[in-house]
Design an enzyme around this catalytic site. Structure first.
Site, PDB file in Angstrom:
ATOM      1  N   GLU A   1       0.802  -1.144   0.176  1.00 47.00           N
ATOM      2  CA  GLU A   1       0.132  -0.116  -0.079  1.00 47.00           C
ATOM      3  C   GLU A   1       0.980   1.221  -0.059  1.00 47.00           C
ATOM      4  O   GLU A   1       1.558   1.463   1.068  1.00 47.00           O
ATOM      5  CB  GLU A   1      -1.014   0.014   1.396  1.00 47.00           C
ATOM      6  CG  GLU A   1      -1.880  -1.196   1.387  1.00 47.00           C
ATOM      7  CD  GLU A   1      -3.097  -0.981   0.372  1.00 47.00           C
ATOM      8  OE1 GLU A   1      -3.189   0.174  -0.106  1.00 47.00           O
ATOM      9  OE2 GLU A   1      -3.429  -2.194   0.168  1.00 47.00           O
TER      10      GLU A   1
ATOM     11  N   CYS B   1      -2.421   9.052   3.179  1.00 49.77           N
ATOM     12  CA  CYS B   1      -2.209   8.515   1.747  1.00 49.77           C
ATOM     13  C   CYS B   1      -3.170   8.863   0.715  1.00 49.77           C
ATOM     14  O   CYS B   1      -3.043   9.076  -0.395  1.00 49.77           O
ATOM     15  CB  CYS B   1      -1.868   7.019   1.905  1.00 49.77           C
ATOM     16  SG  CYS B   1      -2.991   6.125   2.622  1.00 49.77           S
TER      17      CYS B   1
HETATM   18  P1  NAD Z   1       8.570   4.955   4.092  1.00 51.05           P
HETATM   19  O1  NAD Z   1       8.665   4.106   2.665  1.00 51.05           O
HETATM   20  O2  NAD Z   1       9.865   5.864   4.082  1.00 51.05           O
HETATM   21  O3  NAD Z   1       8.520   3.906   5.445  1.00 51.05           O
HETATM   22  C1  NAD Z   1       7.671   2.954   5.472  1.00 51.05           C
HETATM   23  C2  NAD Z   1       8.184   2.160   6.529  1.00 51.05           C
HETATM   24  O4  NAD Z   1       8.933   1.446   5.998  1.00 51.05           O
HETATM   25  C3  NAD Z   1       8.852   2.749   7.763  1.00 51.05           C
HETATM   26  O5  NAD Z   1       8.386   2.263   8.908  1.00 51.05           O
HETATM   27  C4  NAD Z   1      10.393   2.557   7.255  1.00 51.05           C
HETATM   28  O6  NAD Z   1      10.959   2.525   8.733  1.00 51.05           O
HETATM   29  C5  NAD Z   1      10.307   1.162   6.916  1.00 51.05           C
HETATM   30  N1  NAD Z   1      11.381   0.870   6.223  1.00 51.05           N
HETATM   31  C6  NAD Z   1      12.605   1.578   5.705  1.00 51.05           C
HETATM   32  N2  NAD Z   1      13.430   0.920   5.111  1.00 51.05           N
HETATM   33  C7  NAD Z   1      12.691  -0.299   4.886  1.00 51.05           C
HETATM   34  C8  NAD Z   1      13.029  -1.441   4.053  1.00 51.05           C
HETATM   35  N3  NAD Z   1      14.380  -1.430   3.397  1.00 51.05           N
HETATM   36  N4  NAD Z   1      12.314  -2.504   4.211  1.00 51.05           N
HETATM   37  C9  NAD Z   1      11.171  -2.347   4.753  1.00 51.05           C
HETATM   38  N5  NAD Z   1      10.683  -1.438   5.573  1.00 51.05           N
HETATM   39  C10 NAD Z   1      11.611  -0.361   5.620  1.00 51.05           C
HETATM   40  O7  NAD Z   1       7.374   5.723   4.283  1.00 51.05           O
HETATM   41  P2  NAD Z   1       6.882   6.702   5.312  1.00 51.05           P
HETATM   42  O8  NAD Z   1       7.409   8.066   5.053  1.00 51.05           O
HETATM   43  O9  NAD Z   1       6.998   6.319   6.657  1.00 51.05           O
HETATM   44  O10 NAD Z   1       5.408   6.749   5.038  1.00 51.05           O
HETATM   45  C11 NAD Z   1       4.673   7.698   4.157  1.00 51.05           C
HETATM   46  C12 NAD Z   1       4.237   7.086   2.747  1.00 51.05           C
HETATM   47  O11 NAD Z   1       3.583   6.073   3.153  1.00 51.05           O
HETATM   48  C13 NAD Z   1       3.731   7.882   1.911  1.00 51.05           C
HETATM   49  O12 NAD Z   1       4.234   7.813   0.573  1.00 51.05           O
HETATM   50  C14 NAD Z   1       2.210   7.378   2.174  1.00 51.05           C
HETATM   51  O13 NAD Z   1       1.429   7.645   0.993  1.00 51.05           O
HETATM   52  C15 NAD Z   1       2.317   6.210   2.286  1.00 51.05           C
HETATM   53  N6  NAD Z   1       1.346   5.396   2.885  1.00 51.05           N
HETATM   54  C16 NAD Z   1       0.332   4.746   2.045  1.00 51.05           C
HETATM   55  C17 NAD Z   1      -0.848   4.161   2.627  1.00 51.05           C
HETATM   56  C18 NAD Z   1      -1.565   3.341   1.566  1.00 51.05           C
HETATM   57  O14 NAD Z   1      -2.577   2.578   2.248  1.00 51.05           O
HETATM   58  N7  NAD Z   1      -1.461   3.408   0.571  1.00 51.05           N
HETATM   59  C19 NAD Z   1      -1.045   4.359   4.001  1.00 51.05           C
HETATM   60  C20 NAD Z   1      -0.128   5.327   4.665  1.00 51.05           C
HETATM   61  C21 NAD Z   1       0.789   5.606   3.998  1.00 51.05           C
END
Ligand code: NAD
Length: 527
Positions: free
Chosen positions: A263, A297
């Protein structure tokens, strides 16, 4: 933008002692571990420390979960569902404490924190009621109905790794885990550092509701350390986050040939049709763009207005946004909270500065509010955002709305679709038929008519998720639970095999079978 009056100063005092007790629930042994400080976005004050897990903690958590999963899956589904009905009651009873935590960790306004309670309760109840139907074995037809009887059986995949971001501390930590658990899986959850206390609270409510602790293990720590460790061990990966990290996750999971559901980000459009109720659409744009300070999101970042409505709409929109109450209140006296992290605030500032530097016009906002707290940013409305500007195509993920004028509906739809993202959209019209027609032409996983995001998000029986670069897989509904299962077909052959009998020449068998297949294909219900 007005500062709310009467806003209670946020403090840890309402949750005295709670943070260290919660930290103790993590699957990371915290006596010999380094810890990570978690700060409150409203004030920058230290909320607490969470143990910094390592790869070996993830390994241990997955092993424990794997052992516990078999017994959990062997329980009757009604028993598993009952845990989540109890969880829903506990969550609603203790909602004030959970809302406090969500606010303290995320900095969002109380009304936006409450939305998390409602959604989580609705999802828990939905799967507690409907999971038996989604998961039950189904009869399928064989090639020759009397000779072959087939059933489709759903097996849990095993251990599901859930990796969650910070923007919905409760919903994204726990609702995907709920579906996985009800399907008979164990879950190892890695919540974001900034939302770990809420995730641990949800876990504690689940344990209290009767979920065996070993079936849900929460491992706290940095995502870039624990995420890859979890993807290396889980049988299925549920990831929510940015498209960039989602690509890394997909690659790693694909290399192991384990399933995954992503997501990801969005650049969500709202189209107002010429016959829309302007006042309702203005309210919808405000809710859609500024919910969670735009760090949602499915929030709206692009607003498309027909020329005939444009000026009047923009005037009302700006007037309405100007009086939004913004501040660090732990009660319902504000409309809008704070940004959650300095990193996201920097992205927002970069997008706005880039747009203004390249000729966009600022209609409202466009600046920080350090007088309210370290991470507050004003609701911001821009026009004249064009290709080549960051805010045109990149996800801003902040309280920034770009307004565009369109010529005709085809033009609006083409521009709404002119993005690599396809998460959520919104269409406004007095004619349901027209709006639904336009909705069907928008390349997004969800489209809300006369609402921004809540209608689709809360239609829990229907799948939500992203098209294009906004994701793979769906949450909610049947799709949101079946993805955590392996489908197995068991077919029983009776009387004779599906092969030429000894008394028939191959050529006659060929003729007979061709006729039988043709006739069966015309009998309704058999194909
Ligand atoms: P991000 O991708 O930077 O991080 C998401 C999570 O992944 C964090 O907890 C991070 O610590 C972890 N992470 C970092 N590196 C990783 C790796 N190599 N493997 C696995 N996990 C890892 O995103 P963010 O800034 O925390 O969140 C915001 C983003 O999330 C925005 O783009 C938003 O649109 C999206 N989002 C999507 C939805 C949806 O349902 N589509 C919902 C909420 C947020």
């Amino acid at each position: 933008m007005t500062m709310a009056t009467g806003a209670a100063a946020p403090s840890e005092s309402r949750l005295d002692g709670r943070f260290s007790a919660l930290a103790a629930l993590t699957a990371v042994p915290h006596l010999d571990r380094a810890s990570i400080e978690v700060h409150a976005p409203f004030t920058g004050a230290l909320l607490g420390r969470i143990p910094r897990g390592t790869e070996s903690d993830v390994d241990a958590a997955v092993q424990v979960a794997r052992r516990a999963q078999r017994q959990w899956a062997a329980r009757p589904i009604g028993e598993r569902c009952a845990v989540f009905t109890r969880f829903q009651s506990l969550l609603l009873e203790r909602r004030e404490e959970v809302i406090d935590l969500i606010q303290l960790e995320s900095g969002k306004a109380r009304r936006h924190a409450f939305e998390e309670i409602v959604d989580t309760a609705v999802v828990a109840q939905h799967y507690a009621v409907h999971a038996p139907r989604y998961l039950r074995s189904r009869r399928r037809t064989g090639a020759l109905p009397i000779l072959t009887s087939a059933i489709e059986v759903q097996h849990p995949v095993g251990v599901v790794g859930v990796i969650a971001p910070w923007n919905f501390p409760l919903i994204l930590s726990i609702t995907d885990a709920i579906a996985a658990l009800i399907a008979g899986n164990a879950v190892v959850l890695r919540p974001d550092v900034q939302s770990s206390f809420t995730a641990l609270t949800a876990a504690s409510l689940l344990y209290e509701a009767g979920l065996p602790q070993d079936v849900l293990r929460v491992v706290t720590g940095e995502g870039h350390e624990l995420g890859p460790a979890l993807i290396d061990r889980a049988d299925f990966v549920m990831f929510t986050g940015s498209t960039r990290t989602g690509q890394v996750v997909a690659k790693q999971a694909a290399a192991r040939l384990v399933g995954f559901s992503l997501e990801l980000g969005g650049k969500n459009p709202m189209i107002v049709l010429p016959d829309a109720d302007v006042s309702a659409a203005v309210d919808g744009a405000i809710r859609g763009a500024f919910v969670g300070a735009g760090q949602v999101c499915v929030s709206m970042e692009r607003l498309y207005l027909p020329a005939a409505l444009h000026d009047d709409f923009v005037e009302k929109l700006v007037a309405r946004a100007r009086v939004l109450r913004i501040g660090p209140a732990m009660d319902y006296s504000v409309d809008l909270g704070s940004m959650t992290s300095a990193r996201q605030l920097a992205v927002v500032e970069e997008h706005v500065a880039d747009a203004l530097g390249k000729g966009a016009t600022l209609l409202l906002g466009g600046k920080r509010r350090p007088d309210l707290g370290p991470l507050f940013y004003e609701p911001t409305i821009l026009t004249g955002v064009r290709p080549g500007m960051l805010a045109y195509a990149e996800e801003t993920f902040g309280p920034v709305l770009a307004v565009y004028r369109y010529d005709d509906v085809d033009d609006a739809i083409a521009r709404a679709n002119d993005t690599r993202y396809g998460l959520n959209a919104s269409v406004w019209s007095r004619s349901k038929r027209r709006a639904v027609d336009v909705a069907g032409r928008i390349q997004c996983g969800t489209v809300n008519v006369n609402e921004a995001y809540a209608a689709t998000w809360t239609a829990t029986g229907s799948p939500i998720g992203g098209m294009k670069s906004s994701g793979i897989g769906r949450r909610h509904g049947a799709a949101g639970i079946l993805k955590y299962t392996e489908a197995q077909t068991i077919a029983v052959q009776r009387l004779m095999p599906l092969a030429p009998p000894p008394f028939l020449r191959e050529q006659d068998y060929e003729r007979l079978m061709s006729r039988v297949v043709r006739v069966l294909g015309r009998i309704p219900g058999l194909r």
